[in-house]
Design a protein around this motif. Structure first.
Motif, PDB file in Angstrom:
ATOM      1  N   LYS A 179       0.763  -1.339   0.046  1.00 22.61           N
ATOM      2  CA  LYS A 179       0.099   0.155  -0.087  1.00 22.61           C
ATOM      3  C   LYS A 179       0.620   1.219  -0.036  1.00 22.61           C
ATOM      4  N   LYS A 180       2.130   1.426   0.785  1.00 20.09           N
ATOM      5  CA  LYS A 180       2.922   2.326   0.927  1.00 20.09           C
ATOM      6  C   LYS A 180       3.762   2.604  -0.486  1.00 20.09           C
ATOM      7  N   PHE A 183       1.088   3.965  -3.045  1.00 25.82           N
ATOM      8  CA  PHE A 183       0.742   5.334  -2.571  1.00 25.82           C
ATOM      9  C   PHE A 183       1.941   6.202  -3.341  1.00 25.82           C
ATOM     10  N   TYR A 222      -4.428  14.460  -1.945  1.00 26.57           N
ATOM     11  CA  TYR A 222      -3.142  13.864  -1.337  1.00 26.57           C
ATOM     12  C   TYR A 222      -3.034  13.089   0.170  1.00 26.57           C
ATOM     13  N   TYR A 224      -5.709  12.712   1.906  1.00 24.72           N
ATOM     14  CA  TYR A 224      -6.475  11.490   1.945  1.00 24.72           C
ATOM     15  C   TYR A 224      -5.627  10.157   1.546  1.00 24.72           C
ATOM     16  N   LEU A 225      -5.204  10.359   0.526  1.00 24.16           N
ATOM     17  CA  LEU A 225      -4.696   9.082  -0.225  1.00 24.16           C
ATOM     18  C   LEU A 225      -3.564   8.678   0.824  1.00 24.16           C
ATOM     19  N   GLU A 227      -3.288   8.995   4.073  1.00 26.74           N
ATOM     20  CA  GLU A 227      -3.829   8.401   5.273  1.00 26.74           C
ATOM     21  C   GLU A 227      -4.440   7.078   4.888  1.00 26.74           C
ATOM     22  N   TYR A 228      -5.054   6.865   3.803  1.00 23.75           N
ATOM     23  CA  TYR A 228      -5.565   5.789   3.426  1.00 23.75           C
ATOM     24  C   TYR A 228      -4.633   4.420   3.431  1.00 23.75           C
ATOM     25  N   ALA A 229      -3.475   4.873   2.742  1.00 20.08           N
ATOM     26  CA  ALA A 229      -2.294   3.978   2.610  1.00 20.08           C
ATOM     27  C   ALA A 229      -1.489   3.679   3.963  1.00 20.08           C
ATOM     28  N   GLY A 230      -1.956   4.451   5.007  1.00 19.37           N
ATOM     29  CA  GLY A 230      -1.401   4.187   6.104  1.00 19.37           C
ATOM     30  C   GLY A 230      -0.122   5.055   6.368  1.00 19.37           C
ATOM     31  N   ALA A 233      -1.383  11.776   7.191  1.00 17.15           N
ATOM     32  CA  ALA A 233      -1.953  12.757   5.985  1.00 17.15           C
ATOM     33  C   ALA A 233      -1.130  13.860   5.738  1.00 17.15           C
TER      34      ALA A 233
END
Length: 383
Positions: A179-180, A183, A222, A224-225, A227-230, A233
């Motif tokens: 995920k990271k 991102f 950016y 939000y994305l 934070e979503y990816a861990g 933010a």
């Protein structure tokens, strides 16, 4: 009630910031301390409500967005090696000694590892403001600090995922890493192809402030994305700022975002850190608080300074970089909350950590002031 609290925060933070500057300290120190004075621990005029938290979150996002907008990308490329040295050494030292401290006070091995990770976290949002006030944000030191913070965040979050998966939590290390990576790949692609296109399309729209609206939209997407990816933010917001800094709309967006951010959102963020302080019932843990606070400050200062020195900085600059990395801020609080929920952090130790995080945040600006001399630019810095 919220409207009254905002009025009090804005009045008190500006006055406290100005007083702090007159006393030879960065204005952010006064804003942090006035938050404690206004909060439940002293006067109780301002309470840490959910909506105040959200406004504060916008404040720190805008602050890091502005830092990205003001980043010199060429300097950023040149300081990549230094950032890596500072980021890695700034994790190794706090983690190692934090683990030993955990074992010393009787924590289980897994809990001690978590404590070490917690002390390895860094949040440079406070440092960014101090760097701006001292005219150091665009310097080699400032760029190194920002780059190291990104590296620090990535490594600590990945290590945290590993510890939680090892401890039996519902976390898969491979998924976290993927995920990271995804991102940052998407962030770079958007910065290269999409960000300039969006700004170009918004610029001719016959509505008021179209370009600044587009800039804020990019910033929040950016964030939000990320934070979503861990990823924090604030890292996403910083990358958004860097992306826009490469376009011809940089100066227009920077000027107007600073007006929006520093007029309301950023002061609320700084003050709310003090407001969240809760000192009731901590007297019985005062020895542990002092010990962990000294450990948190010394290990991050020394670890990051050693990395900076190895990268070729002078000792004074190295210690200044180390001081800027001391603040644990909201990143450590998020990790502590995860630890509490996952039973990797005992409830009484959680309360202690909250105070320790506050201490590291408050001492960071005066420590930076000690090692970084404000250049004579003749230009009044924003407060």
């Amino acid at each position: 009630m919220l409207i009254f609290q905002l009025a009090v925060i804005l009045l008190a933070s500006k006055i406290a910031g100005d007083l702090s500057v007159k006393l030879g300290q960065p204005s952010v120190l006064g804003k942090l301390l006035i938050g404690i004075f206004l909060g439940p621990s002293v006067l109780g005029i301002v309470t840490n409500t959910d909506i105040l938290k959200e406004i504060s979150q916008i404040g720190v996002i805008l602050l890091m967005f502005i830092a990205g907008l003001e980043t010199d990308t060429e300097e950023f490329k040149r300081t990549g090696k230094a950032s890596a040295f500072v980021g890695v050494s700034g994790i190794v030292v706090p983690f190692s000694l934090g683990y030993l401290a955990g074992m010393t006070i009787g924590l289980a091995p897994t809990e001690s590892i978590f404590l070490g990770l917690l002390l390895s976290a860094t949040s440079v949002s406070i440092s960014v403001q101090a760097l701006k006030e001292m005219g150091r944000l665009k310097s080699r030191e400032g760029t190194t600090i920002l780059g190291a913070a990104v590296i620090d965040d990535i490594l600590v979050v990945i290590a945290l995922a590993f510890v939680m998966s090892f401890a039996g939590g519902d976390v898969h290390l491979g998924t976290v890493v993927l995920k990271k990576v995804a991102f940052f790949a998407v962030a770079i692609l958007l910065a290269w192809k999409v960000v300039p296109w969006v700004l170009k399309k918004f610029a001719p729209l016959r509505v008021t402030e179209a370009v600044i609206s587009a800039g804020l939209m990019i910033c929040f997407v950016y964030a939000y994305l990320a934070e979503y990816a861990g990823v924090a933010a604030i890292i996403g917001a910083y990358i958004a700022g860097v992306a826009i800094s490469l376009t011809k709309y940089k100066h227009e967006i920077t000027e107007k975002v600073e007006t929006i951010g520093y007029s309301i959102f950023v002061p609320v963020f700084f003050t709310s850190i003090g407001v969240t302080a809760e000192f009731s019932g901590i007297a019985q843990h005062i020895g542990l608080i002092i010990g962990l606070s000294l450990l948190a400050i010394a290990t991050k200062l020394a670890g990051s300074a050693i990395g900076a020195k190895l990268a070729g900085f002078s000792w004074r600059s190295s210690l200044g970089i180390g001081a800027a990395m001391v603040s644990r801020g909201e990143v450590a609080l998020i990790i502590a909350a995860i630890g509490l929920e996952s039973n990797l952090l005992q409830p009484e130790l959680f309360s202690v950590i909250v105070v320790v995080v506050l201490v590291t945040t408050i001492v960071t600006p005066p420590m930076m002031k000690l090692f970084f001399h404000k250049p004579e630019t003749g230009k009044q810095q924003k407060q």
